[in-house]
Design a protein around this motif. Structure first.
Motif, PDB file in Angstrom:
ATOM      1  N   PHE A 278      12.098 103.966  25.942  1.00 50.12           N
ATOM      2  CA  PHE A 278      12.042 105.313  25.373  1.00 50.12           C
ATOM      3  C   PHE A 278      11.371 106.296  26.321  1.00 50.12           C
ATOM      4  N   GLN A 279      11.668 107.573  26.068  1.00 49.19           N
ATOM      5  CA  GLN A 279      11.131 108.630  26.928  1.00 49.19           C
ATOM      6  C   GLN A 279       9.608 108.534  27.044  1.00 49.19           C
ATOM      7  N   GLY A 280       8.947 108.229  25.939  1.00 48.78           N
ATOM      8  CA  GLY A 280       7.477 108.132  25.992  1.00 48.78           C
ATOM      9  C   GLY A 280       6.968 106.707  26.108  1.00 48.78           C
TER      10      GLY A 280
ATOM     11  N   THR B 213      18.339 111.137  32.980  1.00 51.60           N
ATOM     12  CA  THR B 213      17.363 111.666  33.935  1.00 51.60           C
ATOM     13  C   THR B 213      17.661 113.122  34.249  1.00 51.60           C
ATOM     14  N   HIS B 214      16.648 113.856  34.707  1.00 48.34           N
ATOM     15  CA  HIS B 214      16.953 115.139  35.314  1.00 48.34           C
ATOM     16  C   HIS B 214      16.312 115.202  36.693  1.00 48.34           C
ATOM     17  N   ASP B 215      16.115 113.997  37.217  1.00 45.85           N
ATOM     18  CA  ASP B 215      15.443 113.884  38.497  1.00 45.85           C
ATOM     19  C   ASP B 215      16.474 113.645  39.608  1.00 45.85           C
TER      20      ASP B 215
ATOM     21  N   GLY C 199      21.343 116.220  33.148  1.00 44.66           N
ATOM     22  CA  GLY C 199      21.480 117.500  32.469  1.00 44.66           C
ATOM     23  C   GLY C 199      20.119 118.119  32.254  1.00 44.66           C
ATOM     24  N   GLN C 200      20.179 119.410  31.984  1.00 43.52           N
ATOM     25  CA  GLN C 200      18.957 120.186  31.818  1.00 43.52           C
ATOM     26  C   GLN C 200      18.206 119.737  30.569  1.00 43.52           C
ATOM     27  N   SER C 201      16.931 120.051  30.529  1.00 50.09           N
ATOM     28  CA  SER C 201      16.142 119.759  29.341  1.00 50.09           C
ATOM     29  C   SER C 201      16.773 120.448  28.127  1.00 50.09           C
ATOM     30  N   GLY C 202      16.963 119.701  27.070  1.00 45.91           N
ATOM     31  CA  GLY C 202      17.544 120.271  25.854  1.00 45.91           C
ATOM     32  C   GLY C 202      19.059 120.236  25.805  1.00 45.91           C
ATOM     33  N   SER C 203      19.695 119.661  26.834  1.00 51.78           N
ATOM     34  CA  SER C 203      21.160 119.650  26.860  1.00 51.78           C
ATOM     35  C   SER C 203      21.748 118.616  25.916  1.00 51.78           C
ATOM     36  N   GLY C 204      20.946 117.662  25.479  1.00 50.61           N
ATOM     37  CA  GLY C 204      21.442 116.675  24.526  1.00 50.61           C
ATOM     38  C   GLY C 204      21.462 115.245  25.046  1.00 50.61           C
ATOM     39  N   LYS C 205      20.747 114.990  26.150  1.00 51.80           N
ATOM     40  CA  LYS C 205      20.753 113.641  26.731  1.00 51.80           C
ATOM     41  C   LYS C 205      20.140 112.602  25.791  1.00 51.80           C
ATOM     42  N   SER C 206      18.967 112.932  25.273  1.00 50.63           N
ATOM     43  CA  SER C 206      18.309 111.960  24.398  1.00 50.63           C
ATOM     44  C   SER C 206      19.127 111.733  23.136  1.00 50.63           C
ATOM     45  N   VAL C 207      19.702 112.811  22.613  1.00 50.72           N
ATOM     46  CA  VAL C 207      20.516 112.672  21.406  1.00 50.72           C
ATOM     47  C   VAL C 207      21.722 111.778  21.693  1.00 50.72           C
ATOM     48  N   LEU C 208      22.319 111.952  22.863  1.00 52.08           N
ATOM     49  CA  LEU C 208      23.459 111.109  23.230  1.00 52.08           C
ATOM     50  C   LEU C 208      23.038 109.643  23.304  1.00 52.08           C
TER      51      LEU C 208
ATOM     52  N   ASP D 173      15.570 106.174  28.662  1.00 49.59           N
ATOM     53  CA  ASP D 173      15.481 107.622  28.501  1.00 49.59           C
ATOM     54  C   ASP D 173      14.407 108.159  29.437  1.00 49.59           C
ATOM     55  N   GLU D 174      14.827 108.793  30.485  1.00 52.90           N
ATOM     56  CA  GLU D 174      13.927 109.338  31.497  1.00 52.90           C
ATOM     57  C   GLU D 174      12.825 108.355  31.887  1.00 52.90           C
ATOM     58  N   PRO D 175      13.230 107.251  32.504  1.00 48.28           N
ATOM     59  CA  PRO D 175      12.235 106.224  32.825  1.00 48.28           C
ATOM     60  C   PRO D 175      11.191 106.706  33.814  1.00 48.28           C
TER      61      PRO D 175
ATOM     62  N   LEU E 240      20.614 105.055  16.658  1.00 48.11           N
ATOM     63  CA  LEU E 240      19.440 105.659  16.014  1.00 48.11           C
ATOM     64  C   LEU E 240      19.816 106.982  15.360  1.00 48.11           C
ATOM     65  N   HIS E 241      20.824 107.659  15.896  1.00 47.98           N
ATOM     66  CA  HIS E 241      21.403 108.820  15.224  1.00 47.98           C
ATOM     67  C   HIS E 241      22.796 108.417  14.757  1.00 47.98           C
ATOM     68  N   LYS E 242      23.128 108.815  13.556  1.00 47.69           N
ATOM     69  CA  LYS E 242      24.462 108.531  13.040  1.00 47.69           C
ATOM     70  C   LYS E 242      25.378 109.640  13.545  1.00 47.69           C
TER      71      LYS E 242
ATOM     72  N   SER F 202      25.748 116.859  15.051  1.00 48.65           N
ATOM     73  CA  SER F 202      25.062 118.120  14.722  1.00 48.65           C
ATOM     74  C   SER F 202      23.778 117.830  13.973  1.00 48.65           C
ATOM     75  N   PHE F 203      22.836 118.731  14.114  1.00 49.16           N
ATOM     76  CA  PHE F 203      21.635 118.717  13.277  1.00 49.16           C
ATOM     77  C   PHE F 203      21.579 120.026  12.519  1.00 49.16           C
ATOM     78  N   ASP F 204      21.541 119.945  11.219  1.00 52.00           N
ATOM     79  CA  ASP F 204      21.446 121.141  10.363  1.00 52.00           C
ATOM     80  C   ASP F 204      22.398 122.247  10.837  1.00 52.00           C
ATOM     81  N   GLY F 205      23.650 121.886  11.045  1.00 51.30           N
ATOM     82  CA  GLY F 205      24.645 122.893  11.412  1.00 51.30           C
ATOM     83  C   GLY F 205      24.659 123.255  12.891  1.00 51.30           C
ATOM     84  N   LYS F 206      23.658 122.781  13.643  1.00 52.40           N
ATOM     85  CA  LYS F 206      23.642 123.099  15.064  1.00 52.40           C
ATOM     86  C   LYS F 206      24.256 121.926  15.831  1.00 52.40           C
ATOM     87  N   GLN F 207      25.386 122.198  16.503  1.00 52.19           N
ATOM     88  CA  GLN F 207      26.065 121.107  17.184  1.00 52.19           C
ATOM     89  C   GLN F 207      25.379 120.795  18.511  1.00 52.19           C
ATOM     90  N   VAL F 208      24.925 119.557  18.661  1.00 52.01           N
ATOM     91  CA  VAL F 208      24.212 119.159  19.875  1.00 52.01           C
ATOM     92  C   VAL F 208      25.136 118.409  20.827  1.00 52.01           C
ATOM     93  N   LEU F 209      25.984 117.532  20.293  1.00 51.87           N
ATOM     94  CA  LEU F 209      26.963 116.845  21.137  1.00 51.87           C
ATOM     95  C   LEU F 209      28.357 117.311  20.738  1.00 51.87           C
TER      96      LEU F 209
HETATM   97  N1  LIG Z   1      16.098 114.881  15.329  1.00 53.55           N
HETATM   98  C1  LIG Z   1      16.528 116.110  15.636  1.00 53.55           C
HETATM   99  N2  LIG Z   1      16.704 117.055  14.692  1.00 53.55           N
HETATM  100  C2  LIG Z   1      17.157 118.287  14.982  1.00 53.55           C
HETATM  101  N3  LIG Z   1      17.438 118.697  16.217  1.00 53.55           N
HETATM  102  C3  LIG Z   1      17.288 117.826  17.233  1.00 53.55           C
HETATM  103  C4  LIG Z   1      16.819 116.483  16.995  1.00 53.55           C
HETATM  104  N4  LIG Z   1      16.763 115.835  18.175  1.00 53.55           N
HETATM  105  C5  LIG Z   1      17.156 116.729  19.104  1.00 53.55           C
HETATM  106  N5  LIG Z   1      17.476 117.919  18.549  1.00 53.55           N
HETATM  107  C6  LIG Z   1      17.974 119.090  19.273  1.00 53.55           C
HETATM  108  O1  LIG Z   1      19.010 118.687  20.101  1.00 53.55           O
HETATM  109  C7  LIG Z   1      18.956 119.349  21.359  1.00 53.55           C
HETATM  110  C8  LIG Z   1      19.014 118.362  22.490  1.00 53.55           C
HETATM  111  O2  LIG Z   1      17.809 117.600  22.505  1.00 53.55           O
HETATM  112  P1  LIG Z   1      17.588 116.358  23.443  1.00 53.55           P
HETATM  113  O3  LIG Z   1      16.302 115.747  23.056  1.00 53.55           O
HETATM  114  O4  LIG Z   1      18.778 115.502  23.442  1.00 53.55           O
HETATM  115  O5  LIG Z   1      17.438 117.032  24.868  1.00 53.55           O
HETATM  116  P2  LIG Z   1      17.276 116.301  26.263  1.00 53.55           P
HETATM  117  O6  LIG Z   1      18.501 116.620  27.040  1.00 53.55           O
HETATM  118  O7  LIG Z   1      16.935 114.889  26.070  1.00 53.55           O
HETATM  119  O8  LIG Z   1      16.060 117.097  26.886  1.00 53.55           O
HETATM  120  P3  LIG Z   1      14.797 116.538  27.746  1.00 53.55           P
HETATM  121  O9  LIG Z   1      15.303 116.407  29.138  1.00 53.55           O
HETATM  122  O10 LIG Z   1      13.810 117.638  27.631  1.00 53.55           O
HETATM  123  O11 LIG Z   1      14.365 115.266  27.147  1.00 53.55           O
HETATM  124  C9  LIG Z   1      17.699 120.189  21.344  1.00 53.55           C
HETATM  125  O12 LIG Z   1      18.071 121.512  21.129  1.00 53.55           O
HETATM  126  C10 LIG Z   1      16.912 119.661  20.177  1.00 53.55           C
HETATM  127  O13 LIG Z   1      16.217 120.705  19.555  1.00 53.55           O
END
Ligand SMILES: Nc1ncnc2c1ncn2[C@@H]1O[C@H](COP(=O)(O)OP(=O)(O)OP(=O)(O)O)[C@@H](O)[C@H]1O
Ligand SMILES: [Mg+2]
Lengths: 246, 250
Positions: free
Chosen positions: B84-86, B195-197, B34-43, B162-164, B50-52, B10-17
């Motif tokens: 990395f994505q970028g 990827t989302h490709d 998964g769709q943009s914002g679904s949590g792929k990069s966080v995973l 991450d999204e090569p 890099l994330h605890k 979670s980030f600040d109470g918002k559960q991402v995974l």
């Molecule tokens: N460091 C962070 N702090 C707080 N929230 C974060 C952080 N990193 C990601 N999030 C939130 O986690 C959610 C998932 O983000 P993530 O970057 O994993 O998406 P994604 O699936 O990789 O999307 P994309 O395909 O656009 O890269 C988003 O809602 C984002 O706002």
């Protein structure tokens, strides 16, 4: 509350920065690169501000010493001591807080938002230490030299005034800059400059390192780096002067 | 093989995974889609540390990460390559210096050996005449390739991408996908690609995990994905008109 958090995080950051280096050789290489990019690259701006400050101090002092009972050579002495005591360390420090501070904060901030810092971390490098430690040591090493350089340039600025105008004669000016020289003033100003170098590099690195977001935040981090470096320079200028001169 | 057991973040109470369990196989390309914002990069970032993570366990070839000491964790970091994505290339260093960097930091190779190794990796990603260029002087696709070259410089056991191929044209994307596939099988790496490709899914999807709003929603391979009845996945896969038409033909 927020500022307490920032201060705490700053000290945590410093413990990361001063962790044992992984590979001394690479750090050493970076140290020399930073001496060049932070120090040598600042020679131009230090020269310009120092020569003008020296000129202005000389002019102002000369105009203010209208009283015939006060010897003219005091103008030279005032220029020298003002440069040594305050201008070459504090003013140069403040100007470099602008130049070097914003440069460091935006460089590290950009590395943070473009994931270059994550990339280092993944490789198993301690990014804080690898990026920041060489900057801090390099600037602490080189800034005292810049300050001495600035003193000479400032005094030369005054000399230019004595040589090109008739507010003070060259003889009086030269006599003044040799008169009652106090070596301790130089020690004092060099000690200050070492502190200022630490403040500028560590504070602006700190703001860069904790940048989140994108280009806008990098700009903000860089502003914060400059503002807080300047504030702490002024604060420590006061504290060190209290401790060392009184 | 990397095993992930019940991880949450979670980030600040918002559960991402949300309680994700999965297995990523060696010598295969494991896709996370998964769709943009679904949590792929966080995973992905949670997997590499890099994330605890708040909860759960990540096991690298029988080594549970959380039970390792500092030195052992560092060892695992050395076995990881990440794109990395970028791109995340060091912009103050040339292409060659970027690829040589991990070698400089972590090997005792002679300068000539480091150079050889770096040039070998650069050749692997089919980049010619770019050694002396800076990242800002090369195209996005070339940057991605340099990032891959840098990631494989130390012969990683685990490669994370991450999204090569985001932001690349279809042809360059396929080149990069195939490159990753080639490296993965040649060096028997456990590769995980975000990827989302859909083209990538078709090209290299040995093992696919679909993330939907932070949950693992579906798992399978590239032939199964087109037959799935899962409505969310169907929506994701057949989002474009082209794929909708294709679906009608199969
Ligand atoms: N460091 C962070 N702090 C707080 N929230 C974060 C952080 N990193 C990601 N999030 C939130 O986690 C959610 C998932 O983000 P993530 O970057 O994993 O998406 P994604 O699936 O990789 O999307 P994309 O395909 O656009 O890269 C988003 O809602 C984002 O706002
Ligand atoms: Mg992402």
């Amino acid at each position: 509350m927020k500022s307490l958090f920032e201060i705490g995080r700053y000290f945590v950051f410093l413990t990361k920065v001063f962790a044992r280096p992984e590979k001394g050789k690479m750090y050493f290489k970076r140290f020399f690169e930073e001496i060049y990019s932070l120090g040598i690259n600042s020679l131009g701006i230090v020269t310009i501000i120092s020569v003008f400050m020296g000129m202005v101090i000389t002019l102002q002092t000369a105009y203010n010493l209208e009283n015939p009972l006060i010897p003219e050579y005091l103008v030279g002495l005032t220029t020298r001591d003002s440069m040594i005591l305050e201008f070459s360390s504090t003013i140069v420090g403040l100007i470099l807080a602008g130049k070097v501070g914003s440069n460091i904060a935006s460089e590290i901030g950009t590395m943070q938002v473009t994931e270059q810092i994550d990339a280092l971390e993944i490789m198993g490098v301690n990014p804080a230490s690898f990026l920041v430690m060489p900057k801090i040591f390099a600037f602490m090493f080189i800034l005292p030299f810049l300050v001495i350089f600035s003193i000479f340039i400032g005094v030369t600025g005054g000399f230019i005034i004595s040589a090109t105008t008739n507010v003070i004669s060259i003889q009086d000016y030269l006599y003044g800059i040799h008169y009652a020289f106090n070596e301790y003033y130089v020690t004092y100003t060099l000690i200050k400059s070492v502190f200022f170098a630490f403040i500028i590099t560590s504070v602006s690195s700190y703001f860069g390192y904790y940048t989140k977001g994108g280009a806008l935040e990098v700009g903000r981090a860089s502003t914060k780096g400059v503002v807080y470096s300047s504030i702490f320079i002024l604060l420590f200028n006061y504290i060190l002067t209290q401790l060392l001169l009184t | 093989m990397i095993e992930v057991k019940n991880i949450s973040k979670s980030f600040d109470g918002k559960q991402v995974l949300k309680d994700i369990t999965a297995t990523f196989h060696t010598g295969k390309i494991n896709l996370i889609i998964g769709q943009s914002g679904s949590g792929k990069s966080v995973l992905l970032k949670s997997l590499v540390g890099l994330h605890k993570i708040d909860k759960g366990e990540i096991i690298y070839d029988k080594r549970p990460y959380s039970t390792l000491n500092f030195k052992q964790k560092k060892q695992i970091r050395r076995e990881i390559g990440m794109v990395f994505q970028g791109g995340a290339l060091f912009d103050s260093a040339t292409v060659l210096e970027n690829v040589m960097f991990p070698l400089e930091m972590f090997t005792k190779m002679s300068p000539a050996e480091k150079r050889d190794r770096a040039e070998f990796c650069i050749e692997k990603v089919h980049l010619e005449n770019a050694n002396k260029k800076y990242p800002s002087e090369i195209s996005g696709g070339m940057q991605k390739r340099v990032a891959i070259a840098r990631a494989i410089a130390l012969n990683p056991k685990y490669l994370f991408c991450d999204e090569p191929n985001s932001g690349l044209d279809p042809k360059t994307s396929i080149i990069i996908d195939n490159l990753i596939k080639e490296i993965t099988t040649e060096f028997n790496i456990t590769t995980i690609v975000n990827t989302h490709d859909m083209n990538s899914v078709m090209e290299i999807g040995d093992n696919i995990i679909y993330i939907y709003q932070g949950n693992k929603w579906w798992e399978g391979n590239k032939s199964e994905i087109f037959k799935t009845e899962n409505p969310e996945l169907n929506n994701f896969v057949f989002a474009s008109e082209l794929y909708k038409k294709i679906k009608k033909t199969i």
